[in-house]
Design a protein around this motif. Structure first.
Motif, mmCIF file in Angstrom:
data_model
loop_
_atom_site.group_PDB
_atom_site.id
_atom_site.type_symbol
_atom_site.label_atom_id
_atom_site.label_comp_id
_atom_site.label_asym_id
_atom_site.label_seq_id
_atom_site.Cartn_x
_atom_site.Cartn_y
_atom_site.Cartn_z
ATOM 1 N N MET A 260 0.846 -1.194 0.000
ATOM 2 C CA MET A 260 0.000 0.000 0.000
ATOM 3 C C MET A 260 0.887 1.253 0.000
ATOM 4 S SD MET A 260 -2.894 -1.237 2.756
ATOM 5 C CE MET A 260 -3.791 0.321 2.686
ATOM 6 N N GLU A 262 2.512 4.591 -2.652
ATOM 7 C CA GLU A 262 2.326 5.369 -3.876
ATOM 8 C C GLU A 262 3.385 5.020 -4.905
ATOM 9 O OE1 GLU A 262 -0.176 7.231 -4.551
ATOM 10 O OE2 GLU A 262 -1.086 7.130 -2.559
ATOM 11 N N ARG A 314 6.103 6.350 0.209
ATOM 12 C CA ARG A 314 4.890 7.096 0.555
ATOM 13 C C ARG A 314 3.706 6.146 0.822
ATOM 14 N NH1 ARG A 314 6.512 9.372 -4.073
ATOM 15 N NH2 ARG A 314 4.550 8.990 -5.150
ATOM 16 N N ARG A 316 0.196 4.579 1.796
ATOM 17 C CA ARG A 316 -1.138 5.109 1.544
ATOM 18 C C ARG A 316 -1.950 5.179 2.828
ATOM 19 N NH1 ARG A 316 -2.438 1.303 -3.696
ATOM 20 N NH2 ARG A 316 -1.040 2.364 -5.191
ATOM 21 N N HIS A 317 -2.955 5.997 2.790
ATOM 22 C CA HIS A 317 -3.875 6.131 3.913
ATOM 23 C C HIS A 317 -4.571 4.785 4.158
ATOM 24 C CE1 HIS A 317 -6.704 7.975 6.688
ATOM 25 N NE2 HIS A 317 -7.697 7.387 6.026
#
Length: 518
Positions: A260, A262, A314, A316-317
């Motif tokens: 998960m 970016e 990065r 992810r949420h």
């Protein structure tokens, strides 16, 4: 020799033929593994399978009884089991043709299955066990047929033929045993000669760190039998699921960060070093450490913060866990917040106590996360970081009865005096270590023979992530005495008194020990 005695002796010789054939099975498999698939040694593969399926209580018992020698005990037991089973196969082959032969083939199929299902299995992983089983089965068939001819000559009361057949059987069995020994020794020597990772590690020169650990004056008490502030690499505990130490060449090492995120990230060893190394002092603790146990150590580590590596990907949420993976397939579940928290020094370590990581401690790269037990954070021989969730993924130990998250418990330990060391009456020191990672130790108290708790003197703390030494002056009197210890962390929390087992997330309890003063 009477016919009856001859028949009884035949069963013993059949068992020997089976054992020799079993030795040849293993030796041939090791030779083929050395030449074609180094990761496919059948004993190692079956041993790893046993580790995977063993119940939790057996794993805990093995560590409690054998400590870091648990793997040696397992491999020795497997070796004995192989020879016993092979001996039984020899008896069965003498009883009825092809039965022992078939048993060897079944063993080969099982060994192949255990080998090809390993995480690091290559396309040729089936070959060592398959060829070893065929060699062992064929040898068994050949030897038992020679034995049967000898027995038939005895039954027919043909002493000259029996003597010839006896000599033939013994020569063939001796040759088979010699071949098994030579092949086994040759494979070991060849493995040692072709394994260059130790030499690569010895030649590796890590860059100087941008920052070093500052050790305050008074952090080391220098008392006899007290654990040193920093545990030497040779004495540092080792608990993992790898039966043999993985050989990972730094030049071919890759770390993948995916899941998960970016952006998928892949780093080489050079990329990691180029991020800039820093030195950290961090105590590691195994969840299998019993109250007062020694499965804990403190070291200086060279590494790079995990948060800087994750920042490149990065996350992810919605992600809340990072599943770290070793080259041998072991996985650990670490809370994402523990790895991204700027106030916690979670690192990818490449050095330990001033040198590259020892092979058995994860060379070339491992994780070190203060405040979490090793089984959820300290992955050795690291190869992947998968950003995911606790709901979506499970780590190696979670389905085996351990918690997916496991903060280290506030703990203290008495190192000296000990029940197995003589102690003379008079002034002495009671001393040990205590740890409360990410928080720090506020005080340590000692109780003597159930009396009032006395506050010990603390050494200077290196930081909140390392253990701290402590000591208490004691005028020891002749006789038996009971000593107990407890700690309080800097948040004011008292160490839990109640004893609990190590599963599912670490033991608790005040240590109490008996000492005798002469």
């Amino acid at each position: 020799m009477s016919i009856r005695r001859g028949h009884l002796a035949a069963w013993g010789w059949a068992a020997l033929a089976g054992a020799v054939s079993g030795g040849l099975f293993i030796a041939v498999a090791e030779i083929v593994a050395l030449l074609a698939a180094r990761e496919a040694d059948p004993l190692i593969a079956v041993g790893s399978f046993v580790i995977d399926i063993v119940p939790r209580w057996a794993k805990e018992l093995a560590i409690e009884l054998f400590g870091s020698n648990d793997k040696l005990f397992l491999l020795s037991s497997l070796g004995v089991a192989v020879f016993v089973a092979a001996a039984v196969a020899g008896l069965l082959e003498l009883w009825r043709r092809w039965v022992g032969f078939a048993l060897f083939l079944v063993a080969g199929v099982l060994a192949v299955a255990a080998t090809v299902t390993r995480a690091d299995a290559s396309p040729l992983a089936f070959l060592p066990s398959a060829l070893g089983a065929l060699a062992g089965a064929a040898t068994l068939r050949f030897l038992v047929e020679a034995l049967r001819r000898w027995r038939n000559a005895l039954d027919g009361e043909r002493p000259i033929a029996a003597a010839v057949d006896r000599r033939r059987f013994l020569l063939l069995t001796g040759a088979g045993a010699a071949l098994a020994v030579l092949a086994g020794v040759g494979s070991r020597l060849g493995s040692a000669a072709t394994s260059s990772i130790a030499a690569v590690r010895s030649a590796l020169r890590l860059p100087a760190p941008a920052s070093r650990v500052l050790v305050p004056a008074g952090a080391e008490l220098h008392l006899p039998d007290l654990s040193p502030l920093f545990t030497p690499n040779a004495d540092f505990y080792r608990v993992d699921t790898a039966l043999t130490v993985p050989s990972v060449d730094p030049s071919g090492w890759r770390l993948t960060v995916d899941g998960m995120v970016e952006s998928r990230v892949e780093l080489t060893f050079h990329d990691l070093l180029a991020m800039g190394l820093r030195e950290y002092a961090i105590t590691l603790t195994c969840v299998s450490n019993q109250v007062g146990g020694n499965l804990v150590g403190n070291a200086r580590w060279l590494g790079v913060p995990v948060r800087e590596v994750l920042a490149r990907a990065r996350p992810r949420h919605g992600a809340d866990m990072v599943l770290s993976r070793s080259v041998d397939g072991f996985t650990a579940s670490t809370p994402l917040t523990a790895l991204t928290d700027p106030g916690r020094d979670a690192i990818l370590a490449v050095g330990m106590n001033g040198e590259p990581l020892p092979l058995e401690h994860g060379f070339p790269v491992r994780m070190v996360v203060p405040g979490l037990y090793g089984y959820v954070s300290a992955t050795k021989w690291l190869t992947e970081l998968k950003v995911t969730t606790f709901a979506a993924d499970q780590a190696y130990w979670t389905p085996r009865g351990y918690s997916p998250q496991a903060p280290i418990k506030l703990s203290s330990r008495i190192d000296t005096p000990r029940i197995d060391r003589p102690l003379s009456a008079g002034p002495t020191k009671i001393a040990g270590v205590a740890w409360a990672q990410t928080v720090g130790i506020q005080k340590v108290e000692v109780q003597i023979d159930g009396g009032a708790w006395q506050e010990a003197t603390l050494a200077a703390a290196v930081n909140a992530d390392t253990w701290v030494q402590w000591s208490l002056d004691w005028n020891a009197t002749t006789g038996s005495h009971t000593l107990a210890v407890r700690a309080t962390d800097r948040a004011g929390r008292l160490q839990e008194e109640r004893r609990t087992p190590i599963a599912p997330n670490g033991s608790t309890g005040w240590q109490s020990t008996l000492v005798r003063v002469g």
